[in-house]
Write a protein that holds these residues in place. Structure first.
Motif, PDB file in Angstrom:
ATOM      1  N   TYR A 119      34.164  74.679  32.022  1.00 37.44           N
ATOM      2  CA  TYR A 119      33.915  76.106  32.216  1.00 37.44           C
ATOM      3  C   TYR A 119      33.301  76.734  30.965  1.00 37.44           C
ATOM      4  O   TYR A 119      32.675  77.795  31.034  1.00 37.44           O
ATOM      5  N   ASP A 120      33.488  76.051  29.812  1.00 39.99           N
ATOM      6  CA  ASP A 120      32.876  76.523  28.563  1.00 39.99           C
ATOM      7  C   ASP A 120      31.495  75.905  28.340  1.00 39.99           C
ATOM      8  O   ASP A 120      30.591  76.557  27.821  1.00 39.99           O
ATOM      9  N   THR A 121      31.358  74.641  28.703  1.00 38.03           N
ATOM     10  CA  THR A 121      30.102  73.920  28.430  1.00 38.03           C
ATOM     11  C   THR A 121      29.123  73.987  29.589  1.00 38.03           C
ATOM     12  O   THR A 121      27.959  73.604  29.448  1.00 38.03           O
ATOM     13  N   GLY A 122      29.571  74.448  30.738  1.00 38.97           N
ATOM     14  CA  GLY A 122      28.693  74.532  31.901  1.00 38.97           C
ATOM     15  C   GLY A 122      28.461  73.208  32.594  1.00 38.97           C
ATOM     16  O   GLY A 122      27.494  73.059  33.362  1.00 38.97           O
ATOM     17  N   THR A 123      29.338  72.231  32.350  1.00 40.07           N
ATOM     18  CA  THR A 123      29.177  70.910  32.981  1.00 40.07           C
ATOM     19  C   THR A 123      29.823  70.913  34.372  1.00 40.07           C
ATOM     20  O   THR A 123      30.802  70.197  34.635  1.00 40.07           O
ATOM     21  N   ILE A 124      29.260  71.735  35.238  1.00 44.83           N
ATOM     22  CA  ILE A 124      29.682  71.819  36.646  1.00 44.83           C
ATOM     23  C   ILE A 124      28.445  71.530  37.493  1.00 44.83           C
ATOM     24  O   ILE A 124      27.362  72.056  37.229  1.00 44.83           O
ATOM     25  N   SER A 125      28.595  70.662  38.469  1.00 48.37           N
ATOM     26  CA  SER A 125      27.445  70.249  39.282  1.00 48.37           C
ATOM     27  C   SER A 125      26.888  71.412  40.085  1.00 48.37           C
ATOM     28  O   SER A 125      27.560  72.418  40.318  1.00 48.37           O
ATOM     29  N   LYS A 126      25.643  71.265  40.544  1.00 47.70           N
ATOM     30  CA  LYS A 126      24.969  72.321  41.291  1.00 47.70           C
ATOM     31  C   LYS A 126      25.689  72.669  42.584  1.00 47.70           C
ATOM     32  O   LYS A 126      25.709  73.834  43.001  1.00 47.70           O
ATOM     33  N   ASP A 127      26.283  71.647  43.213  1.00 45.77           N
ATOM     34  CA  ASP A 127      26.978  71.926  44.476  1.00 45.77           C
ATOM     35  C   ASP A 127      28.385  72.458  44.242  1.00 45.77           C
ATOM     36  O   ASP A 127      29.107  72.786  45.185  1.00 45.77           O
ATOM     37  N   GLY A 128      28.806  72.535  42.970  1.00 43.59           N
ATOM     38  CA  GLY A 128      30.111  73.109  42.637  1.00 43.59           C
ATOM     39  C   GLY A 128      31.292  72.209  42.932  1.00 43.59           C
ATOM     40  O   GLY A 128      32.441  72.630  42.770  1.00 43.59           O
ATOM     41  N   ARG A 129      31.048  70.978  43.325  1.00 38.61           N
ATOM     42  CA  ARG A 129      32.149  70.066  43.699  1.00 38.61           C
ATOM     43  C   ARG A 129      32.619  69.190  42.541  1.00 38.61           C
ATOM     44  O   ARG A 129      33.658  68.543  42.644  1.00 38.61           O
ATOM     45  N   SER A 130      31.858  69.129  41.460  1.00 39.68           N
ATOM     46  CA  SER A 130      32.176  68.197  40.372  1.00 39.68           C
ATOM     47  C   SER A 130      32.132  68.916  39.030  1.00 39.68           C
ATOM     48  O   SER A 130      31.351  69.845  38.827  1.00 39.68           O
ATOM     49  N   ALA A 131      32.972  68.446  38.121  1.00 39.17           N
ATOM     50  CA  ALA A 131      33.002  68.999  36.766  1.00 39.17           C
ATOM     51  C   ALA A 131      33.345  67.884  35.788  1.00 39.17           C
ATOM     52  O   ALA A 131      33.965  66.873  36.168  1.00 39.17           O
ATOM     53  N   LEU A 132      32.935  68.077  34.528  1.00 38.69           N
ATOM     54  CA  LEU A 132      33.162  67.054  33.501  1.00 38.69           C
ATOM     55  C   LEU A 132      33.961  67.623  32.339  1.00 38.69           C
ATOM     56  O   LEU A 132      33.586  68.645  31.762  1.00 38.69           O
ATOM     57  N   VAL A 133      35.069  66.957  32.024  1.00 38.60           N
ATOM     58  CA  VAL A 133      35.818  67.241  30.792  1.00 38.60           C
ATOM     59  C   VAL A 133      35.357  66.200  29.779  1.00 38.60           C
ATOM     60  O   VAL A 133      35.413  64.994  30.040  1.00 38.60           O
ATOM     61  N   GLN A 134      34.875  66.664  28.622  1.00 41.32           N
ATOM     62  CA  GLN A 134      34.324  65.735  27.635  1.00 41.32           C
ATOM     63  C   GLN A 134      35.116  65.791  26.337  1.00 41.32           C
ATOM     64  O   GLN A 134      35.635  66.836  25.948  1.00 41.32           O
ATOM     65  N   PHE A 135      35.182  64.644  25.649  1.00 43.04           N
ATOM     66  CA  PHE A 135      35.897  64.560  24.374  1.00 43.04           C
ATOM     67  C   PHE A 135      35.440  63.316  23.625  1.00 43.04           C
ATOM     68  O   PHE A 135      34.732  62.454  24.173  1.00 43.04           O
ATOM     69  N   ASP A 136      35.817  63.215  22.357  1.00 39.56           N
ATOM     70  CA  ASP A 136      35.486  62.060  21.517  1.00 39.56           C
ATOM     71  C   ASP A 136      36.757  61.283  21.198  1.00 39.56           C
ATOM     72  O   ASP A 136      37.850  61.862  21.111  1.00 39.56           O
ATOM     73  N   VAL A 137      36.599  59.995  20.983  1.00 40.98           N
ATOM     74  CA  VAL A 137      37.731  59.134  20.613  1.00 40.98           C
ATOM     75  C   VAL A 137      37.791  59.047  19.093  1.00 40.98           C
ATOM     76  O   VAL A 137      36.769  58.848  18.425  1.00 40.98           O
ATOM     77  N   GLN A 431      31.450  52.368  40.025  1.00 45.85           N
ATOM     78  CA  GLN A 431      31.392  53.408  41.056  1.00 45.85           C
ATOM     79  C   GLN A 431      31.479  54.793  40.418  1.00 45.85           C
ATOM     80  O   GLN A 431      30.808  55.745  40.853  1.00 45.85           O
ATOM     81  N   THR A 432      32.306  54.911  39.374  1.00 43.61           N
ATOM     82  CA  THR A 432      32.390  56.178  38.643  1.00 43.61           C
ATOM     83  C   THR A 432      31.046  56.519  38.000  1.00 43.61           C
ATOM     84  O   THR A 432      30.589  57.667  38.049  1.00 43.61           O
ATOM     85  N   TYR A 433      30.431  55.526  37.411  1.00 48.70           N
ATOM     86  CA  TYR A 433      29.106  55.699  36.791  1.00 48.70           C
ATOM     87  C   TYR A 433      28.098  56.234  37.807  1.00 48.70           C
ATOM     88  O   TYR A 433      27.343  57.169  37.520  1.00 48.70           O
ATOM     89  N   ASN A 434      28.107  55.661  38.999  1.00 49.70           N
ATOM     90  CA  ASN A 434      27.175  56.101  40.040  1.00 49.70           C
ATOM     91  C   ASN A 434      27.475  57.535  40.493  1.00 49.70           C
ATOM     92  O   ASN A 434      26.559  58.323  40.744  1.00 49.70           O
ATOM     93  N   ARG A 435      28.759  57.870  40.597  1.00 46.78           N
ATOM     94  CA  ARG A 435      29.127  59.222  41.029  1.00 46.78           C
ATOM     95  C   ARG A 435      28.736  60.268  39.980  1.00 46.78           C
ATOM     96  O   ARG A 435      28.269  61.362  40.323  1.00 46.78           O
ATOM     97  N   VAL A 436      28.925  59.937  38.698  1.00 42.35           N
ATOM     98  CA  VAL A 436      28.541  60.868  37.634  1.00 42.35           C
ATOM     99  C   VAL A 436      27.031  61.082  37.646  1.00 42.35           C
ATOM    100  O   VAL A 436      26.544  62.217  37.529  1.00 42.35           O
ATOM    101  N   ASN A 437      26.284  60.002  37.812  1.00 44.70           N
ATOM    102  CA  ASN A 437      24.823  60.124  37.826  1.00 44.70           C
ATOM    103  C   ASN A 437      24.317  60.877  39.041  1.00 44.70           C
ATOM    104  O   ASN A 437      23.294  61.567  38.982  1.00 44.70           O
ATOM    105  N   GLU A 438      25.036  60.759  40.141  1.00 48.52           N
ATOM    106  CA  GLU A 438      24.631  61.474  41.356  1.00 48.52           C
ATOM    107  C   GLU A 438      24.877  62.972  41.204  1.00 48.52           C
ATOM    108  O   GLU A 438      24.049  63.797  41.600  1.00 48.52           O
ATOM    109  N   ALA A 439      26.012  63.320  40.610  1.00 50.83           N
ATOM    110  CA  ALA A 439      26.357  64.739  40.456  1.00 50.83           C
ATOM    111  C   ALA A 439      25.654  65.368  39.253  1.00 50.83           C
ATOM    112  O   ALA A 439      25.285  66.545  39.286  1.00 50.83           O
ATOM    113  N   PHE A 440      25.486  64.571  38.186  1.00 55.33           N
ATOM    114  CA  PHE A 440      24.863  65.059  36.951  1.00 55.33           C
ATOM    115  C   PHE A 440      23.794  64.051  36.523  1.00 55.33           C
ATOM    116  O   PHE A 440      24.064  63.190  35.689  1.00 55.33           O
ATOM    117  N   PRO A 441      22.600  64.109  37.089  1.00 56.45           N
ATOM    118  CA  PRO A 441      21.553  63.122  36.780  1.00 56.45           C
ATOM    119  C   PRO A 441      21.332  62.978  35.279  1.00 56.45           C
ATOM    120  O   PRO A 441      21.018  63.946  34.586  1.00 56.45           O
TER     121      PRO A 441
END
Length: 762
Positions: A119-137, A431-441
């Protein structure tokens, strides 16, 4: 043949003679060499290839900037939160609660930093169904996979609490751990199983335990010594894990082959009635010389990799070159010493029904006796009768068949395999990789622009960064969000740009070109003193391909020209040198055709577990060419040397061809079976790139040892007749590196034509 004195000349004969006379010294020197190289190498440690040295171009420039700035880029991770139901949106309370739970859970592990909300970074897909929480290790990125387990567990626990959503983690660390768990032991199992497989085949070939152990022992000691040499050399030219695996493959193949050639010839001479000392001298002069010619040719071929300008290839080429050189030296020095020491005890541990003495009763000996190495294969005798009776027809049929097999290679498509191509859908993370690329090319593999300026916070630099971010989306190269991380102290900024096209290599490449050629010059390129190389997965692949394509011509030219010159000097025949090159190119072409048919077109792909790949990994064609061109010379030099030897002793050309092929059939078959078996093991691995390498190498060696050496070579030589040994007068001044053993007369073969009617011009 009798036990008369055999006059020999040449380095192989002298080395073998010295080793046989000073056997304990030869064995001691070899063991000291192995121990010292391994000890010194272990003490010095090994230097691995760095990212900044991997490639040329922008990828390398970016890596150097990061290195010079002393910035340790952490491994980035992403958690995908995705609605399973089309009616659920990221703005719904339940979805927001899941995002909060993920952020709190990963933060509690203490293993991560910079956790950001979609919600801060705007990493929400265009269809509004997917979002990404990002962090570093936290910690070094290359060991992040070892510390990611608690984070993966925390995410999995959140998933259990939110059944209506899909909550999955992906990133450098999680992929590293998943692949290590799934395939980490894959390579080790393949490498460890190669030795027992080779030993089993040698037991069948020799029928005696001691004789079978000798080639394996020599190959292993050569590999151990080379490991030490690799560590020492790595301080000048860095090495890699891939180079180590290739070295083991090549070392086992050539180490066993060279020893096999030598041991088989020594056995043959003893079976033919020579005493042990004479048999050893003949083996040193003949097979020893063939080993040196073959070894030098293989080394030259491997040296071709040094012309690619790619650090990984340079490491593989140098490692392979060293192990071949070490195995070659060991075969012509310590092996004669061991055979002299063992004497008849080399036959210890005979296996019933497998020992050559049992098999020999069913076949006739070749020229001068029936040694196991020289016993005439009934199968190849039958093949040769047909080939030599109708060489023109045999040539047309065999060449036509190989050209048909090679034909698919004309449509070869090479690319760096995507994650789903490399591993299929067998792993959940794919499968996760494919879903992320589909929602966030492009979101899982964004382009990374490394910006360096005298003052990264200068108004004009800040303005250019903001404009670059805006234009990256406006140009169509990215759909965003574009993220900027600034390192004030180092005056460096990282700009992360998800590329339109995602996992589609062609579309992502087009987006990258737009970013490099249009967006950057119009923004960051206008600020004086600013460097802004574009790197990342897609950029790295593109730079690698460009570098590789540019190196194809010089590598091909170097390998072919030097192989031709070596064959010319070794056989003093322009014809033999030219036909050697043509036959080798034909076998390489056939291997390419099989690769394309199986992995690109999918013909019979299910047999090797390669459905859906659709392309050949970029580095493989050049790698295969270099490796195969070198290894195929083993058989060629060995067979042609034997043909030439028979011709020198007075046989007709056709009889010399028949004798040379059928008496080497046993050793060539055994050597080929070992190579095919070892390479085929790598064809069983889960990674498609390794599977392609294994299948390509195994297919090429099989074709080379059968159709090329058993049909095409004798057919071509039969048609050429005495022209096989043609050398223009103006080339007579070339150094004489031909056969080491002086020709020895033998009874004329029972043919209609007297062999004395043919002039021996070899």
């Amino acid at each position: 043949m009798g036990n008369g004195e055999v006059r020999v000349r040449g380095i192989a004969a002298r080395a073998g003679g010295w080793s046989a006379r000073h056997r304990w010294a030869a064995v001691g020197i070899w063991l000291l060499f192995v121990v010292l190289t391994m000890g010194i190498g272990s003490a010095m440690g090994s230097v691995e290839v760095k990212d900044s040295d991997q490639l040329k171009g922008e990828t390398s420039t970016a890596a150097h900037i990061v290195e010079e700035a002393g910035i340790e880029e952490p491994a980035g991770e992403t958690v995908l939160i995705q609605a399973k139901d089309d009616r659920v949106r990221a703005t719904d309370p339940a979805f927001r609660a899941a995002v909060d739970d993920v952020m709190k859970a990963v933060a509690r592990t203490g293993e991560v930093t910079d956790v950001t909300s979609p919600y801060d970074t705007g990493t929400i897909s265009k269809d509004g169904r997917s979002a990404l929480v990002q962090f570093d290790v936290r910690g070094a990125s290359d060991t992040a996979g070892e510390r990611i387990e608690p984070v993966l567990t925390a995410v999995a626990d959140v998933q259990k609490e939110h059944g209506s959503l899909r909550i999955e983690e992906i990133g450098g660390a999680s992929m590293m751990k998943t692949f290590d768990d799934a395939f980490g032991d894959d390579f080790q199992k393949a490498e460890y199983s190669a030795v027992p497989v080779a030993l089993g085949i040698l037991l069948i070939a020799f029928g005696a335990v001691v004789a079978a152990l000798l080639p394996v022992a020599l190959a292993i000691t050569a590999i151990v010594a080379t490991m030490g040499l690799m560590a020492i050399v790595s301080h000048a030219i860095p090495m890699s894990d891939t180079a180590n695996s290739v070295m083991l493959l090549v070392g086992l193949a050539v180490g066993v082959d060279y020893c096999l050639f030598y041991l088989r010839r020594e056995r043959e001479e003893r079976a033919a009635g020579r005493d042990a000392g004479t048999a050893l001298r003949v083996a040193a002069a003949t097979s020893g010389r063939a080993i040196i010619v073959s070894g030098v040719t293989v080394c030259v071929a491997m040296a071709g990799m040094l012309f690619t300008g790619l650090a990984e290839f340079e490491a593989m080429g140098l490692a392979s070159l060293m192990v071949v050189a070490v195995a070659m030296v060991g075969s012509v020095t310590v092996l004669p010493a061991l055979l002299s020491l063992l004497g008849g005890r080399v036959e210890k541990g005979r296996i019933p029904f497998l020992h050559p003495d049992k098999r020999r009763k069913n076949g006739r000996g070749g020229d001068g006796g029936s040694g196991d190495g020289g016993s005439e294969s009934r199968f190849w005798n039958a093949v040769l009768r047909v080939v030599l009776a109708k060489p023109a027809l045999s040539l047309v049929v065999a060449t036509g068949a190989l050209l048909a097999v090679a034909a698919p290679a004309l449509g070869m498509k090479t690319q760096n395999l995507t994650l789903d191509q490399e591993f299929g859908d067998s792993l959940p993370i794919v499968q996760t990789y494919n879903r992320v690329n589909e929602a966030f090319p492009g979101g899982s593999e964004p382009a990374e622009v490394v910006v360096r300026a005298k003052d990264i916070n200068a108004p004009e630099v800040r303005s250019a960064l903001a404009e670059f971010k805006k234009q990256a989306v406006a140009s169509g190269a990215s759909r965003g969000p574009v993220e900027i991380k600034v390192h004030d102290a180092q005056n460096v900024a990282f700009v992360y740009v998800p590329l339109v096209g995602g996992s589609d290599q062609d579309k992502a490449g087009a987006s990258l070109d737009r970013l490099r050629d249009e967006v950057r010059p119009a923004t960051l390129g206008k600020v004086e003193g600013v460097e802004a190389p574009v790197t990342g997965q897609v950029a790295g692949n593109q730079d690698f391909n460009d570098q590789l394509v540019g190196s194809v011509v010089p590598v091909f030219a170097f390998v072919v020209v030097f192989a031709f010159l070596l064959m010319l000097l070794s056989f003093r025949s322009l014809t033999i040198a030219a036909t050697s090159i043509v036959l080798n190119l034909l076998s390489v072409g056939a291997a390419y055709g099989i690769l394309v048919a199986v992995f690109q077109h999918g013909w019979g792909a299910s047999l090797v577990g390669a459905e859906g790949v659709g392309a050949i990994i970029t580095w493989l064609p050049l790698f295969l060419f270099v490796i195969l061109f070198g290894l195929s010379m083993d058989y060629h030099v060995f067979v042609v040397s034997r043909i030439r030897e028979a011709r020198l002793r007075g046989r007709t050309t056709k009889e010399a061809i028949r004798h040379g092929v059928v008496t080497t059939a046993g050793v060539v078959t055994s050597a080929a079976v070992i190579m095919v078996a070892v390479f085929a093991i790598f064809g069983t691995l889960s990674m498609q790139s390794m599977k392609q390498m294994g299948v390509g190498l195994a297919a090429a060696v099989l074709i080379d040892a059968t159709i090329i050496r058993g049909v095409l070579l004798p057919a071509v030589m039969a048609l050429l007749g005495e022209r096989n040994w043609y050398l223009p007068r103006w080339l007579h001044r070339l150094p004489d590196l031909t056969h080491d053993e002086s020709p020895e007369p033998t009874p004329l073969p029972p043919t209609g034509r007297d062999a004395r009617d043919e002039r021996v011009r070899v």
